[in-house]
Design a protein around this motif. Structure first.
Motif, PDB file in Angstrom:
ATOM      1  N   ASN A   1       8.173  13.788 -32.835  1.00  0.00           N
ATOM      2  CA  ASN A   1       6.729  13.770 -33.063  1.00  0.00           C
ATOM      3  C   ASN A   1       6.116  12.452 -32.601  1.00  0.00           C
ATOM      4  O   ASN A   1       5.024  12.429 -32.013  1.00  0.00           O
ATOM      5  CB  ASN A   1       6.416  14.001 -34.542  1.00  0.00           C
ATOM      6  N   ARG A   2       6.800  11.360 -32.850  1.00  0.00           N
ATOM      7  CA  ARG A   2       6.303  10.064 -32.389  1.00  0.00           C
ATOM      8  C   ARG A   2       6.228  10.027 -30.868  1.00  0.00           C
ATOM      9  O   ARG A   2       5.265   9.509 -30.295  1.00  0.00           O
ATOM     10  CB  ARG A   2       7.219   8.959 -32.906  1.00  0.00           C
TER      11      ARG A   2
ATOM     12  N   ASP B   1       3.295  12.256 -29.732  1.00  0.00           N
ATOM     13  CA  ASP B   1       2.017  11.617 -30.058  1.00  0.00           C
ATOM     14  C   ASP B   1       1.676  10.516 -29.067  1.00  0.00           C
ATOM     15  O   ASP B   1       0.522  10.342 -28.683  1.00  0.00           O
ATOM     16  CB  ASP B   1       2.066  11.043 -31.477  1.00  0.00           C
TER      17      ASP B   1
ATOM     18  N   THR C   1      -1.726  10.302 -26.778  1.00  0.00           N
ATOM     19  CA  THR C   1      -2.708   9.215 -26.888  1.00  0.00           C
ATOM     20  C   THR C   1      -2.790   8.376 -25.625  1.00  0.00           C
ATOM     21  O   THR C   1      -3.795   7.705 -25.389  1.00  0.00           O
ATOM     22  CB  THR C   1      -2.362   8.294 -28.070  1.00  0.00           C
TER      23      THR C   1
ATOM     24  N   GLY D   1       3.008  19.445 -33.106  1.00  0.00           N
ATOM     25  CA  GLY D   1       2.905  18.429 -32.061  1.00  0.00           C
ATOM     26  C   GLY D   1       3.098  19.018 -30.683  1.00  0.00           C
ATOM     27  O   GLY D   1       2.415  18.635 -29.723  1.00  0.00           O
TER      28      GLY D   1
END
Length: 295
Positions: A165-166, A169, A173, A197
């Motif tokens: 997920n990191r 993300d 972004t 995600g």
């Protein structure tokens, strides 16, 4: 030196028909992502909700009997993003007895090799729960060699746990331009907690998933086996037990089916590689299936 570079070694391992086939499939996807208001006419297509009304060809629509639009190829190279899961699970053992990290690195090398041949740019987002690295998209051999070295150096057993997920993300972004995101992870992922995600990533970018398979603990007889995520020695007598071995295979098949079902729900094509030798054909198949996906 270029003669001993990673990309030169990839070229030596790929025969010319394979390169042409893969490049052609990548070209098909390039055009599907970047169809728009460019110079070169691409095709007539049925109008769908959300398409630009100004693209409707009214004369052709009258002949066809329903609204159709004219598509053009936008004058732009493809932006590609390598999203590499560097969790310590990626440095575990593959089914062929080698390292999963070697298969993951080879997958990244093939992607960069094809991108360089087409003049496309490649960016890198690589990370786990403890660290994350991002390298902007650029073209050229020197940039891609650096990018590949950086990713490989992170694929170690002393890395942090995986955090998909990191990773996703950060791609969301950091990249506003619609790109092809090649997510390299292992066969246990994406998990249910990653689906939202993945869905968000898919709404903004085109996504392909390359999964590196895990070796079954029952495969290697009396060789010492440790679990990477949870330090746990698995005794030989358990690994050689026929019933337990069958249960392990069944669990892996069920897990692969669950991951495949998730990818289908999100309109994402994926492939699982068991070794470097099977990876090339698997990627060709993945590109072929990805090209057929309607957008």
């Amino acid at each position: 030196m270029v003669s001993t570079s990673r990309l030169a070694k990839v070229r030596a391992r790929l025969d010319l028909p394979t390169v042409r086939r893969a490049s052609g499939l990548l070209e098909g996807r390039h055009r599907s992502i970047y169809s728009g208001h460019g110079q070169d006419f691409d095709e007539m297509a049925e109008y769908h909700m959300g398409d630009d009304v100004s693209d409707i060809d009214w004369k052709a629509s009258a002949s066809y009997g329903e609204p159709v639009i004219r598509r053009f190829v936008r004058d732009s190279n493809l932006a590609m993003v390598l999203a590499v899961d560097t969790g310590r699970n990626m440095a575990a053992t593959a089914p062929d007895g080698g390292s999963k990290a070697e298969i993951a690195t080879f997958a990244a090398e093939i992607v960069c090799y094809l991108a360089r041949g087409r003049g496309d740019t490649v960016a890198l987002v690589a990370g786990d729960a403890e660290r994350i690295v991002q390298i902007p998209a650029r073209g050229g051999t020197e940039h891609m060699e650096m990018l590949l070295r950086r990713a490989e150096a992170m694929l170690t057993l002393d890395a942090g746990p995986s955090d998909l997920n990191r990773l996703m993300d950060r791609v969301l972004t950091w990249f506003n331009r619609r790109s092809l995101v090649v997510l390299i992870t292992d066969e246990a992922r994406p998990r249910p907690e990653h689906e939202l995600g993945l869905k968000r990533l898919r709404t903004r970018h085109e996504v392909m998933v390359i999964q590196v398979a895990d070796a079954l603990p029952t495969t290697f007889g009396d060789r010492p086996i440790d679990d990477v995520d949870e330090p746990l020695d698995i005794p030989e007598y358990m690994r050689s037990h026929r019933t337990l071995a069958e249960e392990a295979r069944t669990a892996v098949e069920r897990r692969r089916a669950d991951v495949a079902a998730m990818l289908r729900r999100q309109g994402v094509e994926g492939v699982t590689a068991d070794s470097e030798e099977t990876l090339i054909d698997a990627l060709i198949d993945l590109l072929r299936r990805q090209r057929r996906v309607r957008r």
